[in-house]
Design a protein around this motif. Structure first.
Motif, PDB file in Angstrom:
ATOM      1  N   GLN A  10      84.101   7.108  26.627  1.00 50.33           N
ATOM      2  CA  GLN A  10      82.759   7.560  26.963  1.00 50.33           C
ATOM      3  C   GLN A  10      82.782   8.245  28.330  1.00 50.33           C
ATOM      4  N   VAL A  11      81.936   9.247  28.494  1.00 52.50           N
ATOM      5  CA  VAL A  11      81.732   9.871  29.798  1.00 52.50           C
ATOM      6  C   VAL A  11      80.312   9.523  30.232  1.00 52.50           C
ATOM      7  N   LEU A  12      80.192   9.033  31.449  1.00 54.31           N
ATOM      8  CA  LEU A  12      78.888   8.714  32.028  1.00 54.31           C
ATOM      9  C   LEU A  12      78.573   9.759  33.084  1.00 54.31           C
ATOM     10  N   LEU A  13      77.394  10.342  33.003  1.00 57.74           N
ATOM     11  CA  LEU A  13      76.961  11.352  33.965  1.00 57.74           C
ATOM     12  C   LEU A  13      75.783  10.801  34.751  1.00 57.74           C
ATOM     13  N   ASP A  14      75.976  10.714  36.061  1.00 56.63           N
ATOM     14  CA  ASP A  14      74.905  10.318  36.969  1.00 56.63           C
ATOM     15  C   ASP A  14      74.300  11.605  37.508  1.00 56.63           C
ATOM     16  N   ARG A  15      73.213  12.033  36.912  1.00 54.16           N
ATOM     17  CA  ARG A  15      72.596  13.309  37.283  1.00 54.16           C
ATOM     18  C   ARG A  15      72.043  13.306  38.703  1.00 54.16           C
ATOM     19  N   ARG A  16      71.576  12.152  39.163  1.00 52.64           N
ATOM     20  CA  ARG A  16      71.014  12.086  40.513  1.00 52.64           C
ATOM     21  C   ARG A  16      72.058  12.411  41.576  1.00 52.64           C
ATOM     22  N   LYS A  17      73.280  11.905  41.364  1.00 48.90           N
ATOM     23  CA  LYS A  17      74.336  12.089  42.348  1.00 48.90           C
ATOM     24  C   LYS A  17      75.302  13.207  41.979  1.00 48.90           C
ATOM     25  N   GLY A  18      75.148  13.762  40.766  1.00 43.88           N
ATOM     26  CA  GLY A  18      76.039  14.828  40.336  1.00 43.88           C
ATOM     27  C   GLY A  18      77.469  14.357  40.134  1.00 43.88           C
ATOM     28  N   ARG A  19      77.622  13.114  39.692  1.00 43.87           N
ATOM     29  CA  ARG A  19      78.952  12.544  39.491  1.00 43.87           C
ATOM     30  C   ARG A  19      79.119  12.144  38.036  1.00 43.87           C
TER      31      ARG A  19
END
Length: 75
Positions: A10-19
């Motif tokens: 799985q890939v997790l994208l933290d949009r708030r931090k751009g990570r």
């Protein structure tokens, strides 16, 4: 956070931090369980059963993933 399944986990994208973070299959199972409210003990038992490893190793693995996810702000 956005979770996208992949062939290998799985890939997790933290949009708030751009990570973004890539989790392998085992880490995905652990993360899904913990994010679903299952405790460390029950998650470790499931990992032990599913991957046929001893309870102590499973618990260590779950605690490690838990700590890494918390440090990254993903739990």
């Amino acid at each position: 956070m956005t979770a996208v399944p992949t062939e290998f986990g799985q890939v997790l994208l933290d949009r708030r931090k751009g990570r973004y973070f890539h989790l392998n299959g085992t880490a995905t199972t652990i993360a899904d369980s913990l994010r679903g409210g299952v405790g460390i003990e029950d998650t470790a038992r499931e990992i032990s059963r599913r991957y046929e490893i001893d309870d102590a190793t499973a618990r260590t693995d779950v605690e490690t993933v838990d700590a890494q996810l918390r440090e990254a702000g993903l739990l």
